[in-house]
Design an enzyme around this catalytic site. Sequence first.
Site, PDB file in Angstrom:
ATOM      1  N   SER C  10       0.813  -1.219   0.000  1.00 15.80           N
ATOM      2  CA  SER C  10       0.000   0.000   0.000  1.00 15.80           C
ATOM      3  C   SER C  10       0.844   1.265   0.000  1.00 15.80           C
ATOM      4  O   SER C  10       0.332   2.353  -0.206  1.00 15.80           O
ATOM      5  CB  SER C  10      -0.948   0.003   1.198  1.00 15.80           C
ATOM      6  N   GLY C  11       2.147   1.121   0.202  1.00 15.50           N
ATOM      7  CA  GLY C  11       3.022   2.287   0.126  1.00 15.50           C
ATOM      8  C   GLY C  11       3.328   2.664  -1.319  1.00 15.50           C
ATOM      9  O   GLY C  11       2.876   2.002  -2.256  1.00 15.50           O
ATOM     10  N   TYR C  12       4.101   3.721  -1.481  1.00 13.01           N
ATOM     11  CA  TYR C  12       4.372   4.195  -2.846  1.00 13.01           C
ATOM     12  C   TYR C  12       5.293   3.255  -3.603  1.00 13.01           C
ATOM     13  O   TYR C  12       5.098   2.997  -4.800  1.00 13.01           O
ATOM     14  CB  TYR C  12       4.976   5.596  -2.803  1.00 13.01           C
ATOM     15  N   CYS C 147      16.921   6.130  -2.912  1.00 14.09           N
ATOM     16  CA  CYS C 147      16.745   6.940  -4.119  1.00 14.09           C
ATOM     17  C   CYS C 147      17.801   8.032  -4.201  1.00 14.09           C
ATOM     18  O   CYS C 147      18.351   8.291  -5.280  1.00 14.09           O
ATOM     19  CB  CYS C 147      15.338   7.528  -4.182  1.00 14.09           C
ATOM     20  N   ASN C 313      12.443   8.946  -8.404  1.00 19.79           N
ATOM     21  CA  ASN C 313      12.800   8.255  -7.158  1.00 19.79           C
ATOM     22  C   ASN C 313      12.036   6.953  -6.956  1.00 19.79           C
ATOM     23  O   ASN C 313      12.529   6.034  -6.323  1.00 19.79           O
ATOM     24  CB  ASN C 313      12.571   9.165  -5.947  1.00 19.79           C
TER      25      ASN C 313
END
Lengths: 346, 346, 346, 346
Positions: C10-12, C147, C313
């Site tokens: 559910s994170g980016y 990143c 990123n």
Amino acid sequence: MTTASIVGGSGYGGGELLRLLLAHPCVEIKQVTSRSHLGEYVYQVHPNLRKRTQLKFSDPGALEPVDILFLAQPHGQAQHHIQEYAKLSPRIIDLAADFRLRDAALYEKWYGEKHAAPEWLSKFVYGLPELHRADMLAAKYISGVGCNATASNLALLPLVKAELLDFSSPIFIEIKVGSSEGGAEGNSGSLHSERANVIRTFSAFGHRHTAEVIQEMGLSPQCISLTMTAVDVVRGVLATAHAKVKAGVVTKDLWKAYRAVANENPFLRVVKEQRGIYRVPEPKILAGSNYSDLGFELDESNGHIVAMCAIDNLMKGASGSAVQSMNLMMGWEETLGLEFMGLHPI
Amino acid sequence: MTTASIVGGSGYGGGELLRLLLAHPCVEIKQVTSRSHLGEYVYQVHPNLRKRTQLKFSDPGALEPVDILFLAQPHGQAQHHIQEYAKLSPRIIDLAADFRLRDAALYEKWYGEKHAAPEWLSKFVYGLPELHRADMLAAKYISGVGCNATASNLALLPLVKAELLDFSSPIFIEIKVGSSEGGAEGNSGSLHSERANVIRTFSAFGHRHTAEVIQEMGLSPQCISLTMTAVDVVRGVLATAHAKVKAGVVTKDLWKAYRAVANENPFLRVVKEQRGIYRVPEPKILAGSNYSDLGFELDESNGHIVAMCAIDNLMKGASGSAVQSMNLMMGWEETLGLEFMGLHPI
Amino acid sequence: MTTASIVGGSGYGGGELLRLLLAHPCVEIKQVTSRSHLGEYVYQVHPNLRKRTQLKFSDPGALEPVDILFLAQPHGQAQHHIQEYAKLSPRIIDLAADFRLRDAALYEKWYGEKHAAPEWLSKFVYGLPELHRADMLAAKYISGVGCNATASNLALLPLVKAELLDFSSPIFIEIKVGSSEGGAEGNSGSLHSERANVIRTFSAFGHRHTAEVIQEMGLSPQCISLTMTAVDVVRGVLATAHAKVKAGVVTKDLWKAYRAVANENPFLRVVKEQRGIYRVPEPKILAGSNYSDLGFELDESNGHIVAMCAIDNLMKGASGSAVQSMNLMMGWEETLGLEFMGLHPI
Amino acid sequence: MTTASIVGGSGYGGGELLRLLLAHPCVEIKQVTSRSHLGEYVYQVHPNLRKRTQLKFSDPGALEPVDILFLAQPHGQAQHHIQEYAKLSPRIIDLAADFRLRDAALYEKWYGEKHAAPEWLSKFVYGLPELHRADMLAAKYISGVGCNATASNLALLPLVKAELLDFSSPIFIEIKVGSSEGGAEGNSGSLHSERANVIRTFSAFGHRHTAEVIQEMGLSPQCISLTMTAVDVVRGVLATAHAKVKAGVVTKDLWKAYRAVANENPFLRVVKEQRGIYRVPEPKILAGSNYSDLGFELDESNGHIVAMCAIDNLMKGASGSAVQSMNLMMGWEETLGLEFMGLHPI
């Protein structure tokens, strides 16, 4: 100097009010309260105020008497404590929605709960000077204004005042808003990565501010609709109202109506240019300013009018109108402390 | 491989088309023309294409025959050269506005000039697959679509198709648009310092794309109005349409109508969630995608419907629909080369 | 088909990975876990995936065996469960920081705590294919990349590889980052109204990603410094590195070094144009793309070099590199599923 | 009232100056010139000034004598007409770069052409009050300041004044700038669709403003470098300077140096907080304000200092410093007309 305090100073409305009062030539601020930031310097929350004040946030439970008390709390709190506040100050200006509506039934309908102090509703003047200037001169209690309601009411004001609208047709008001409307707390959708670049129609109808438009413009609830769309700015509201004018109304009539309200109101301006970049009202250039820019386009072939109003939601839509109201209430020059022109470019 | 060339490849529509065709499994690009960038590598103008193609912009006067010719010039040029183009290629897809309208009189009314090749108007199929899929299978000439017209037409499509609208009430469509709509040339108002942070209602009514909505939805000109507001994004259009449904229409009817069009069309999606951040159609997540997200809210008390459509103006509103049209025209899978899902967050 | 699951979807980073794997021709996704969104459709959190998958978030405690397991949890979790994960899958790619450093002492220094599974550190290959391609072909366990570390490492790569830098001078790397770096949770400073319009140097030095630059570039900790500045974009990192080249090094030597790494690496591009708008590396056009654009300027008068690297990123700086690593690990074409070119304009 | 005119009032610097002078209690504006907007109301170009002035742009060839003349033309014009201007007014403040450098050779080196009026260079005081307050009290001619030079000079000022820097190490200044720096004319890269979302290092070194840092900080050209990166804001500059302090210098010494300059200068503030969102200098909250916010971080392990300075490029970096200079020159209170605090949020 007139003494003033702000209850709830860590939010955006409270911070903007603080900025205005710090620069106001007739006001001395006594206290600014915040439970969550108790003891912090106000400039730690509102960094623009650094080197301008050494005030710290104080305890809302330790308020001292003042000449004028501003309430800038989240909605729903002031109505529970209004009696206490009234003992501390002969004059109160509440920025929240607690005392905007005159009718307890209207309040209950739009806010979904009974009002906690209905007997106080009639004591308050609705806080938009352009609508209640005369009443404010004698007022002790003035409410705040909803920012979206203000953009809507001022978009309609010249038309309603000059009786140019055909109320048998519905009025659709499309409102585009910045993120500061969401307040300093926000929600999951307020995160920059989710909120940036949005064009999000988050409320098709039913927004609470609609009640203020119904009340102040004297409209039937069935004929008015506010639709809210979030866009990628921090400050600013643009209301674009779609309505029908009465048969026979032409552009010349509209010019007359708009010029009349602009002449009577120092913070209203008509923007309708044939050249240049800035031909219509735009909130972009109003950040920090108390102006409300009005514009219109009429399709004479079918009577469809598009009426626009741009404001800074934290100024004319909140703290700016509150200070303007205070000026009237105190018998001061209406524009005092509200002289900032806004910036270009920005 | 099917050969294709693009006339006018340095603009935004042409660049997006180039990106799509470079990735298309059945197409080989022969030429991409540009007068102003003649001889430059296409990646010098469209830097996303670096390391993906060594194509250079070629002279529009030196076009070679191909299987399919895309015209991506500014409006008003294709109609003067359509005969020549037709000699070079048996199939033409024009992204500009030259051949979108079927009626020369309608063209003259909205574009303010006589059409230069009116006899060609009837040969073109209007380029929105969701409206003309069957015709495209046999078409040789397909027009482009206006991006604002597309957002409007798709917002109305489920309602018109299911015959749910009350046409005796006017339809107001409020459209919010990004800066890429202005094209790669722009104007003084397109400068970043003037265009950033805007909420600018630059066209209250009279926008040329209105003609495409009138034509494709079969509406009376008097009953439809498009209002355009520029907001601070680069890509994206959100159309928010206000209309009345017929007496008796309820939310359940609308769900049925929306699901029907979404089931029939691979790039239409219904977005109407009760939870989460993304409950309504938003162009933000559609950048680079060919999806069109549709949503609605109905006020059952008065029949007011707010119908929303979000698209990427350069994809579904221009080059994406052009490639989708090509796929149909060529008998290929409709979604070929259009699989990109869009990004979250962005 | 190779089966894969994502722990923490559910994170980016997890969402971007999911997007890439859904489109990957050789992979079938079995499970995507999320505690906070358990049972929801993944498209309710990642709305770009609507109509592309009917997957729901599943319980991380109910993972089934797969061919390859991706870990996309917040930092600090994977090291506590790595034994269990290793029983479920023969191959693991971890996007978090848990297994990026080879040296437990280096980990402790930069992360301020003992590593929970130091014996696993040597089993992982650092997840940047441009640095460890050969090792990846035989790897079972691959770490993620920071990143900011990736932008820094790739900015320095051509210079370090060709041994052009004078390490007796310090290397200052100025990194500008978008808000998606902060993750889907964010903090009070991530609210749109506080985060919009920022230029905020939030970390002068001491950022944890520095450790990855020290390790991968073989630098002395004293000679390298990363300074982080938040700017108003959602995706994108630009690293601008300031260093000194060895005496006698001229621009021609640099061109040779840069071209060499670009030729050896499909996702590295050199951007150094004399004309047009896009003359230097910019993350703007890389959203969704796995490219890393490199550029440089040398002041031959004093040997000062400014080396730039732009990435997305969430792609090259996280999920894109993870998929590229998977391709190598599985013996597939390195660029598979990573073909998206990025958008212009955006 | 002191009379003043502005030559070149349609640009951004001229517009900001006009805003400030309109609000200044001691100044009466006589003329504002513009060739391209001759005869237009100034508010048609600077829409924030509507309802505040009925001034129209006048012909630069018809200037009348005044007490103080402001030159706000593009660089390179004032030096050709300085004799004529000097006949019209006893006091001149020039915002352009024409008279910023004291040395004609330095001018020629950085501007690539001979100065047209070298004999005038010694008559001007460099226009940064924080550096030349005493000289300004007796000055007749004051130059403007480069906005990037100002951010750099003020970032270094506390360190240079207290002699804390080790000049044997190079000073790298990374500067992030908004789009208003590009002026009201802009270029192809200034178009919103190309300029939005950028992180673009457009000048690695060699920026002309470097000359002002060399001159004012007394630096060797070899030891100083300015690197310019465009980011997505309209107003604002953040300079992040990387340097080495002398052996033995600790954080306490820095606090002392920073507090000293902040105490001596009404528009300098030190921002270095341990809590809250705004811990470091940020231009975001400075829009419209004349403040310059300074901050620093020292790595005591190696003497690396990161010194930050945030300003509004159109205020402290241009028109604000010009008005502050006028106040000193005229013997008025230094802060007169510059009281605006800036906004939060914005």
